[in-house]
Design a protein around this motif. Structure first.
Motif, PDB file in Angstrom:
ATOM      1  N   LEU A 156       0.874  -0.924  -0.063  1.00  0.00           N
ATOM      2  CA  LEU A 156       0.050   0.089  -0.128  1.00  0.00           C
ATOM      3  C   LEU A 156       1.236   1.153   0.097  1.00  0.00           C
ATOM      4  O   LEU A 156       0.117   2.621  -0.591  1.00  0.00           O
ATOM      5  N   GLY A 157       2.181   0.951   0.566  1.00  0.00           N
ATOM      6  CA  GLY A 157       2.806   2.101   0.467  1.00  0.00           C
ATOM      7  C   GLY A 157       2.189   3.072   1.268  1.00  0.00           C
ATOM      8  O   GLY A 157       1.702   2.533   2.297  1.00  0.00           O
ATOM      9  N   GLY A 158       3.102   4.943   1.561  1.00  0.00           N
ATOM     10  CA  GLY A 158       1.990   5.697   2.719  1.00  0.00           C
ATOM     11  C   GLY A 158       3.479   5.406   3.640  1.00  0.00           C
ATOM     12  O   GLY A 158       3.453   6.420   4.917  1.00  0.00           O
ATOM     13  N   GLY A 159       4.316   4.034   3.444  1.00  0.00           N
ATOM     14  CA  GLY A 159       5.535   4.600   5.109  1.00  0.00           C
ATOM     15  C   GLY A 159       6.021   4.039   5.377  1.00  0.00           C
ATOM     16  O   GLY A 159       6.120   3.272   4.199  1.00  0.00           O
ATOM     17  N   GLN A 160       7.232   3.105   5.266  1.00  0.00           N
ATOM     18  CA  GLN A 160       8.173   2.776   5.740  1.00  0.00           C
ATOM     19  C   GLN A 160       7.972   1.584   6.336  1.00  0.00           C
ATOM     20  O   GLN A 160       7.824   2.134   7.900  1.00  0.00           O
ATOM     21  N   VAL A 161       8.184   0.210   6.538  1.00  0.00           N
ATOM     22  CA  VAL A 161       7.432  -0.390   7.199  1.00  0.00           C
ATOM     23  C   VAL A 161       8.797  -1.305   7.756  1.00  0.00           C
ATOM     24  O   VAL A 161       9.742  -1.312   7.170  1.00  0.00           O
ATOM     25  N   ASN A 162       9.024  -1.123   9.071  1.00  0.00           N
ATOM     26  CA  ASN A 162       9.986  -1.562  10.084  1.00  0.00           C
ATOM     27  C   ASN A 162       9.710  -2.533  10.779  1.00  0.00           C
ATOM     28  O   ASN A 162       8.558  -2.731  10.997  1.00  0.00           O
ATOM     29  N   VAL A 163      10.444  -4.151  10.709  1.00  0.00           N
ATOM     30  CA  VAL A 163      10.297  -5.005  10.783  1.00  0.00           C
ATOM     31  C   VAL A 163      11.057  -5.171  12.189  1.00  0.00           C
ATOM     32  O   VAL A 163      11.563  -5.188  12.350  1.00  0.00           O
ATOM     33  N   VAL A 164      10.081  -5.297  13.677  1.00  0.00           N
ATOM     34  CA  VAL A 164      10.422  -5.270  15.039  1.00  0.00           C
ATOM     35  C   VAL A 164      11.375  -6.088  15.310  1.00  0.00           C
ATOM     36  O   VAL A 164      11.895  -6.027  16.093  1.00  0.00           O
ATOM     37  N   VAL A 165      10.339  -7.228  14.790  1.00  0.00           N
ATOM     38  CA  VAL A 165      11.286  -8.547  15.478  1.00  0.00           C
ATOM     39  C   VAL A 165      11.094  -9.181  14.287  1.00  0.00           C
ATOM     40  O   VAL A 165       9.337  -9.184  13.685  1.00  0.00           O
ATOM     41  N   ASP A 166      11.727 -10.472  13.631  1.00  0.00           N
ATOM     42  CA  ASP A 166      11.583 -11.265  13.106  1.00  0.00           C
ATOM     43  C   ASP A 166      11.600 -13.116  13.805  1.00  0.00           C
ATOM     44  O   ASP A 166      13.048 -13.153  14.096  1.00  0.00           O
ATOM     45  N   SER A 167      10.563 -14.008  13.736  1.00  0.00           N
ATOM     46  CA  SER A 167      11.151 -14.751  14.728  1.00  0.00           C
ATOM     47  C   SER A 167      11.373 -15.793  13.951  1.00  0.00           C
ATOM     48  O   SER A 167      12.337 -16.331  15.075  1.00  0.00           O
ATOM     49  N   ARG A 168      11.491 -16.024  12.851  1.00  0.00           N
ATOM     50  CA  ARG A 168      12.563 -16.316  12.210  1.00  0.00           C
ATOM     51  C   ARG A 168      13.816 -17.351  12.472  1.00  0.00           C
ATOM     52  O   ARG A 168      14.721 -17.564  12.633  1.00  0.00           O
ATOM     53  N   GLN A 169      14.289 -15.746  13.253  1.00  0.00           N
ATOM     54  CA  GLN A 169      16.233 -15.422  12.795  1.00  0.00           C
ATOM     55  C   GLN A 169      16.157 -16.388  14.981  1.00  0.00           C
ATOM     56  O   GLN A 169      16.894 -17.110  14.897  1.00  0.00           O
ATOM     57  N   PHE A 170      14.840 -16.321  15.377  1.00  0.00           N
ATOM     58  CA  PHE A 170      15.582 -17.185  16.042  1.00  0.00           C
ATOM     59  C   PHE A 170      14.842 -18.813  16.683  1.00  0.00           C
ATOM     60  O   PHE A 170      15.215 -19.866  17.125  1.00  0.00           O
ATOM     61  N   ALA A 199      12.183 -20.855  10.095  1.00  0.00           N
ATOM     62  CA  ALA A 199      10.384 -21.863  11.215  1.00  0.00           C
ATOM     63  C   ALA A 199      10.014 -20.695  11.652  1.00  0.00           C
ATOM     64  O   ALA A 199      10.887 -20.092  12.771  1.00  0.00           O
ATOM     65  N   PHE A 200       8.527 -20.075  11.407  1.00  0.00           N
ATOM     66  CA  PHE A 200       7.915 -19.664  12.644  1.00  0.00           C
ATOM     67  C   PHE A 200       7.454 -21.073  14.113  1.00  0.00           C
ATOM     68  O   PHE A 200       6.784 -20.695  14.042  1.00  0.00           O
ATOM     69  N   ASP A 201       8.488 -20.975  14.568  1.00  0.00           N
ATOM     70  CA  ASP A 201       8.266 -22.166  16.314  1.00  0.00           C
ATOM     71  C   ASP A 201       8.644 -21.360  17.399  1.00  0.00           C
ATOM     72  O   ASP A 201       9.084 -22.198  18.168  1.00  0.00           O
ATOM     73  N   SER A 202       8.153 -20.118  17.921  1.00  0.00           N
ATOM     74  CA  SER A 202       8.583 -19.498  19.151  1.00  0.00           C
ATOM     75  C   SER A 202       7.909 -17.942  19.111  1.00  0.00           C
ATOM     76  O   SER A 202       8.581 -16.980  18.208  1.00  0.00           O
ATOM     77  N   ILE A 203       8.141 -17.405  20.479  1.00  0.00           N
ATOM     78  CA  ILE A 203       8.070 -16.066  20.680  1.00  0.00           C
ATOM     79  C   ILE A 203       9.414 -15.117  20.968  1.00  0.00           C
ATOM     80  O   ILE A 203      10.106 -15.496  21.776  1.00  0.00           O
ATOM     81  N   PRO A 204       9.583 -14.755  20.479  1.00  0.00           N
ATOM     82  CA  PRO A 204      11.046 -13.378  20.433  1.00  0.00           C
ATOM     83  C   PRO A 204      11.596 -13.333  21.292  1.00  0.00           C
ATOM     84  O   PRO A 204       9.802 -12.775  22.485  1.00  0.00           O
ATOM     85  N   PRO A 205      12.630 -13.542  22.093  1.00  0.00           N
ATOM     86  CA  PRO A 205      12.785 -12.778  23.626  1.00  0.00           C
ATOM     87  C   PRO A 205      12.841 -10.606  23.637  1.00  0.00           C
ATOM     88  O   PRO A 205      12.945 -10.541  22.862  1.00  0.00           O
ATOM     89  N   HIS A 206      12.451 -10.856  24.559  1.00  0.00           N
ATOM     90  CA  HIS A 206      11.606  -9.733  24.534  1.00  0.00           C
ATOM     91  C   HIS A 206      12.888  -8.173  24.061  1.00  0.00           C
ATOM     92  O   HIS A 206      13.127  -7.416  23.695  1.00  0.00           O
ATOM     93  N   ALA A 207      14.544  -8.469  24.316  1.00  0.00           N
ATOM     94  CA  ALA A 207      15.455  -7.372  23.984  1.00  0.00           C
ATOM     95  C   ALA A 207      15.995  -8.251  22.153  1.00  0.00           C
ATOM     96  O   ALA A 207      16.247  -6.748  22.084  1.00  0.00           O
ATOM     97  N   ALA A 208      14.607  -8.781  21.885  1.00  0.00           N
ATOM     98  CA  ALA A 208      15.717  -8.635  20.275  1.00  0.00           C
ATOM     99  C   ALA A 208      14.774  -7.293  19.512  1.00  0.00           C
ATOM    100  O   ALA A 208      14.551  -7.035  18.239  1.00  0.00           O
ATOM    101  N   TYR A 209      13.360  -6.699  20.430  1.00  0.00           N
ATOM    102  CA  TYR A 209      12.715  -6.031  19.910  1.00  0.00           C
ATOM    103  C   TYR A 209      12.982  -4.645  19.683  1.00  0.00           C
ATOM    104  O   TYR A 209      13.777  -4.236  20.426  1.00  0.00           O
TER     105      TYR A 209
END
Length: 404
Positions: free
Chosen positions: A128-142, A148-158
């Motif tokens: 849609l545009g209108g702004g820049q999308v910032n991925v705060v955290v992506d749980s796949r990295q963990f 795989a999306f297999d967990s909720i990330p730790p708070h320190a990662a946000y």
């Protein structure tokens, strides 16, 4: 479990099981809604009888979820997927009215990506545009594979932005079986304490509650700008979407468009819905009716406290059986301990053709809807409100039999 209606246990992820007593009552309403002599699927949405019913549905949601007067309850169509677009357009309009001097490059939309649905929501915001999308955290990295999306990330990662137009998360990922904990002390909870602006700030927090709405109380409800949910998981058939919108997010989208933001289609505008009492156009009348019957039944059965206790027991029993099967090398859970969903429990059956044998055995015993989402495979058990403890016990007995 078969009944006089020749029904079986439906563990499908949605459209999901509905209580038999509600379906029986709905069939009467299809013929004659509240003694009007007209069926609910035929009656005018502007009739006094239907408008009173809609008002009662709103009251039932407000009472059971303890929705504060700062928030409106709205009803619309299009499911969660339409809200991927609507929340972006409405909150970009709000942001432009607050910051008319800022351009697209200076406008940021924060997305917490923990599964397939939040990933799709972020993709729609980019489109849609209108702004820049910032991925705060992506749980796949963990995850071990990084995919795989297999967990909720730790708070320190946000990594939240200082002043985003919106902050988006999906409370329960239906496909991946990952859910935020409702215990603030849990590392798998949503990190409300990291949101900026101080205690009095109107943080633009948006939550997709589609697959967990009305299964238990919503933590920090008053701190949300928008909560939305498709009805077809816990409280009704497909077609109805419920919105809980904070008053400051119901803005004049036409005034914002004059300042340069993207025009918002009338039926996606929260102001249109609010000003018309959710009756700007014909709403999904039948879906609203059945949702109302479900909410009335919930209230009679003790409200959210009863359902929270029951759903907790159902999930804990099933996870215990899966751990047992995992210990014997027959089953493999797909979500890390502590991040598992109460509503959508996912696992794999180990061995060639073992999953096929498991699903066929379940069907033969009167249990359906257990095949995992086509994008991830495996087995998925959906434990929505209408799934009884007896049905869960029936499934657990079969799992133990299969493991042996």
């Amino acid at each position: 479990m078969a009944t006089d209606h020749a029904r079986i246990a439906n563990f499908g992820a949605g459209p999901s099981a509905l209580p038999v007593s509600v379906l029986e009552e709905a069939t009467k309403g299809l013929m004659n809604f509240q003694q009007t002599g007209v069926g609910i699927a035929e009656i005018s949405h502007r009739s006094k009888e239907f408008q009173a019913f809609l008002g009662n549905l709103e009251s039932l949601i407000r009472t059971q979820l303890d929705v504060p007067p700062t928030h409106r309850i709205l009803f619309t169509q299009g499911g969660g997927s339409a809200q991927f677009s609507a929340v972006v357009l409405n909150l970009l309009a709000r942001y432009r009215l607050l910051h008319p001097e800022r351009n697209t490059e200076e406008t940021v939309l924060d997305y917490v990506v923990t599964g397939s649905w939040s990933k799709k929501a972020a993709e729609e915001a980019r489109r849609l545009g209108g702004g820049q999308v910032n991925v705060v955290v992506d749980s796949r990295q963990f995850s071990e594979s990084g995919k795989a999306f297999d967990s909720i990330p730790p708070h320190a990662a946000y990594r939240f932005s200082p002043d985003p137009a919106l902050i988006y998360y999906c409370e329960n990922e239906t496909v991946d079986g990952v859910e935020f904990s409702h215990d603030d002390a849990s590392p798998a909870s949503f990190p409300y304490h990291l949101l900026g602006g101080g205690t009095n700030a109107l943080v633009p927090l948006v939550a997709d509650y589609s697959s967990s709405f009305m299964c238990r109380p919503i933590p920090h409800l008053a701190d949300h700008a928008i909560i939305y949910a498709g009805a077809q998981k816990n409280i009704g058939p497909a077609g109805l979407t419920i919105l809980i919108a904070r008053e400051d997010c119901i803005v004049d989208v036409d005034a914002a468009a004059k300042l340069g933001t993207t025009p918002v289609p009338l039926t996606l505008s929260y102001k249109t819905l609010a000003d018309s009492g959710s009756l700007y156009n014909t709403p999904p009348v039948l879906s609203i009716y059945i949702a109302g019957l479900v909410l009335e039944r919930m209230q009679r059965h003790g409200g959210l406290k009863h359902y929270e206790e029951t759903n907790k027991r159902k999930a804990e029993k099933l996870y215990a059986a899966l751990r047992e099967g995992e210990g014997k090398g027959v089953l493999r859970r797909k979500v890390k301990e502590g991040s598992g969903s109460w509503m959508n429990v996912v696992f794999e059956v180990v061995g060639p053709d073992a999953e096929k044998a498991f699903l066929e055995g379940a069907e033969a015993r009167g249990m359906t809807g257990l095949k995992g989402h086509r994008s991830v495979g495996g087995v998925r058990v959906s434990l929505y409100n209408a799934i009884t403890e007896a049905e869960v016990d029936q499934l657990i007995a079969y799992i133990k039999e299969f493991v042996q």
